[in-house]
Design a protein around this motif. Structure first.
Motif, mmCIF file in Angstrom:
data_model
loop_
_atom_site.group_PDB
_atom_site.id
_atom_site.type_symbol
_atom_site.label_atom_id
_atom_site.label_comp_id
_atom_site.label_asym_id
_atom_site.label_seq_id
_atom_site.Cartn_x
_atom_site.Cartn_y
_atom_site.Cartn_z
ATOM 1 N N LEU A 17 0.858 -1.175 0.000
ATOM 2 C CA LEU A 17 0.000 0.000 0.000
ATOM 3 C C LEU A 17 0.896 1.227 0.000
ATOM 4 C CD1 LEU A 17 -2.824 1.338 0.302
ATOM 5 C CD2 LEU A 17 -2.470 1.181 2.779
ATOM 6 N N ASP A 18 0.775 2.072 -1.025
ATOM 7 C CA ASP A 18 1.525 3.313 -1.122
ATOM 8 C C ASP A 18 0.550 4.477 -1.027
ATOM 9 O OD1 ASP A 18 3.682 1.719 -1.626
ATOM 10 O OD2 ASP A 18 4.038 2.411 -3.657
ATOM 11 N N LEU A 19 0.892 5.443 -0.197
ATOM 12 C CA LEU A 19 0.084 6.657 -0.065
ATOM 13 C C LEU A 19 0.988 7.861 -0.267
ATOM 14 C CD1 LEU A 19 -2.024 5.770 3.095
ATOM 15 C CD2 LEU A 19 -2.773 5.739 0.722
ATOM 16 N N GLU A 20 0.469 8.875 -0.944
ATOM 17 C CA GLU A 20 1.235 10.094 -1.170
ATOM 18 C C GLU A 20 0.286 11.281 -1.105
ATOM 19 O OE1 GLU A 20 3.758 12.142 -4.787
ATOM 20 O OE2 GLU A 20 3.906 9.969 -4.503
ATOM 21 N N ALA A 21 0.705 12.327 -0.419
ATOM 22 C CA ALA A 21 -0.077 13.559 -0.337
ATOM 23 C C ALA A 21 0.844 14.718 -0.676
ATOM 24 C CB ALA A 21 -0.655 13.737 1.067
ATOM 25 N N ARG A 22 0.413 15.548 -1.627
ATOM 26 C CA ARG A 22 1.181 16.725 -2.023
ATOM 27 C C ARG A 22 0.341 17.972 -1.779
ATOM 28 N NH1 ARG A 22 5.142 15.458 -6.759
ATOM 29 N NH2 ARG A 22 5.276 13.221 -6.546
ATOM 30 N N ARG A 23 1.033 19.007 -1.407
ATOM 31 C CA ARG A 23 0.321 20.264 -1.145
ATOM 32 C C ARG A 23 1.158 21.424 -1.662
ATOM 33 N NH1 ARG A 23 -4.636 22.377 0.367
ATOM 34 N NH2 ARG A 23 -4.260 24.279 1.490
ATOM 35 N N GLY A 35 4.208 7.401 2.172
ATOM 36 C CA GLY A 35 4.314 6.241 3.041
ATOM 37 C C GLY A 35 4.094 4.969 2.248
ATOM 38 N N ARG A 36 4.800 3.942 2.639
ATOM 39 C CA ARG A 36 4.663 2.635 1.983
ATOM 40 C C ARG A 36 4.638 1.575 3.071
ATOM 41 N NH1 ARG A 36 8.491 1.613 -2.691
ATOM 42 N NH2 ARG A 36 6.667 2.340 -3.787
ATOM 43 N N ARG A 37 3.639 0.696 2.992
ATOM 44 C CA ARG A 37 3.542 -0.448 3.905
ATOM 45 C C ARG A 37 3.426 -1.702 3.058
ATOM 46 N NH1 ARG A 37 4.883 -0.430 9.042
ATOM 47 N NH2 ARG A 37 3.371 -2.003 9.471
ATOM 48 N N ALA A 51 8.219 2.262 4.704
ATOM 49 C CA ALA A 51 9.108 3.346 4.293
ATOM 50 C C ALA A 51 8.299 4.635 4.349
ATOM 51 C CB ALA A 51 9.646 3.118 2.881
ATOM 52 N N TYR A 52 8.961 5.734 4.741
ATOM 53 C CA TYR A 52 8.254 6.987 4.942
ATOM 54 C C TYR A 52 9.159 8.139 4.521
ATOM 55 C CZ TYR A 52 6.090 3.614 8.009
ATOM 56 O OH TYR A 52 5.518 2.468 8.497
ATOM 57 N N SER A 53 8.561 9.248 4.060
ATOM 58 C CA SER A 53 9.361 10.430 3.749
ATOM 59 C C SER A 53 8.512 11.694 3.820
ATOM 60 C CB SER A 53 10.015 10.314 2.372
ATOM 61 O OG SER A 53 9.055 10.374 1.349
ATOM 62 N N PHE A 54 9.204 12.794 4.085
ATOM 63 C CA PHE A 54 8.616 14.131 4.071
ATOM 64 C C PHE A 54 9.549 15.020 3.263
ATOM 65 C CE2 PHE A 54 8.673 18.468 5.837
ATOM 66 C CZ PHE A 54 7.388 18.853 5.495
ATOM 67 N N ASP A 55 9.005 15.711 2.259
ATOM 68 C CA ASP A 55 9.781 16.610 1.414
ATOM 69 C C ASP A 55 9.199 18.015 1.483
ATOM 70 O OD1 ASP A 55 11.642 14.832 -0.417
ATOM 71 O OD2 ASP A 55 9.722 13.793 -0.280
ATOM 72 N N LEU A 56 10.092 18.981 1.562
ATOM 73 C CA LEU A 56 9.717 20.382 1.500
ATOM 74 C C LEU A 56 10.581 20.999 0.407
ATOM 75 C CD1 LEU A 56 8.013 22.622 2.838
ATOM 76 C CD2 LEU A 56 9.960 23.036 4.364
ATOM 77 N N GLN A 74 12.724 7.570 6.030
ATOM 78 C CA GLN A 74 13.145 6.248 6.484
ATOM 79 C C GLN A 74 13.043 5.323 5.286
ATOM 80 O OE1 GLN A 74 11.422 3.812 9.925
ATOM 81 N NE2 GLN A 74 10.831 2.636 8.118
ATOM 82 N N PRO A 75 14.189 4.793 4.790
ATOM 83 C CA PRO A 75 14.124 3.839 3.675
ATOM 84 C C PRO A 75 13.395 2.556 4.087
ATOM 85 C CG PRO A 75 16.370 4.608 4.039
ATOM 86 C CD PRO A 75 15.552 5.078 5.198
ATOM 87 N N LEU A 76 13.020 1.766 3.096
ATOM 88 C CA LEU A 76 12.279 0.534 3.340
ATOM 89 C C LEU A 76 12.959 -0.305 4.415
ATOM 90 C CD1 LEU A 76 9.746 -0.953 2.344
ATOM 91 C CD2 LEU A 76 11.241 -2.245 0.838
ATOM 92 N N ARG A 77 12.175 -0.736 5.390
ATOM 93 C CA ARG A 77 12.672 -1.464 6.556
ATOM 94 C C ARG A 77 11.671 -2.532 6.948
ATOM 95 N NH1 ARG A 77 11.827 -1.154 12.215
ATOM 96 N NH2 ARG A 77 13.731 -1.496 13.406
#
Length: 159
Positions: A17-23, A35-37, A51-56, A74-77
Motif C-alpha cells: 500500500l503506497d500513499l502520497e499527499a502533495r500540497r 508512506g509505503r507499507r 518506508a516513509y518520507s517528508f519533502d519540502l 526512512q528507507p524501506l525497513r
C-alpha cells in the motif's frame, strides 16, 4: 517475489500500500508526504515493511528555475515479523539422538535508518548543476553503524 523450498516451498503472497499527499503551499513552496507499507506471508512466516518520507521544496529561491529541497526519510525497513525454523536444540548422548524445537528468526533489524538531505539545483552554462548534503543515522538499519555524512555535486548537459 518468489520464495524457494527452504522457506516452505509454497510461494508467498505480498500486499503493498503506497500513499502520497502533495500540497502546494504558495510562493513556490510545496510539501509532500509519502508512506509505503507491505505485508508478506509465506509457509514458515510473515513480515511487514515500511518506508516513509517528508519533502519540502521551494522553486525560484534565488532565480528561476532553481530549486532547494529538504527531505527526511526512512528507507524501506522490515518493521516486524520473521520465520519459524525447526532447529536442533539439544543432544542426548545416552540415546544418541538430537532434540529439535521450533525457533523464531526475527527479520527486524537492530536500528532504524533516518536520512536527511538538503539539495539545491539550478541551470548553469547550458546545463544543470545540482548539489546535495546528506546525513544518515543507523545506515542500513544497523544500530551500531556510525552515522554517514556526505555531499555530492552533479553537472548535467543535454545533447
Amino acid at each position: 517475489g518468489r520464495l524457494g523450498s527452504l522457506y516452505g516451498g509454497r510461494g508467498s503472497s505480498s500486499l503493498s500500500l503506497d500513499l502520497e499527499a502533495r500540497r502546494n503551499l504558495g510562493g513556490g513552496w510545496s510539501a509532500t508526504l509519502m508512506g509505503r507499507r507491505g505485508w508478506t506471508n509465506f509457509a514458515s512466516g510473515k513480515f511487514q515493511t515500511g518506508a516513509y518520507s517528508f519533502d519540502l521544496a521551494k522553486y525560484g529561491l534565488l532565480k528561476e528555475p532553481d530549486r532547494v529541497g529538504l527531505r527526511i526519510a526512512q528507507p524501506l525497513r522490515v518493521e516486524s515479523g520473521g520465520m519459524s525454523l525447526l532447529l536442533p536444540t539439544g543432544y542426548d548422548y545416552a540415546t544418541e539422538s538430537a532434540t529439535s524445537s521450533v525457533e523464531f528468526l526475527s527479520f527486524s533489524p537492530s536500528g532504524r535508518e533516518i536520512d536527511a538531505e538538503l539539495s539545491y539545483s539550478t541551470d548553469l552554462g547550458g546545463g544543470w548543476l545540482g548539489a546535495n548534503l546528506f546525513a544518515r543515522r543507523h545506515p542500513g538499519h544497523i544500530a551500531s553503524a556510525e552515522p554517514d555524512v556526505g555531499a555530492a555535486i552533479r553537472y548535467s548537459l543535454g545533447f
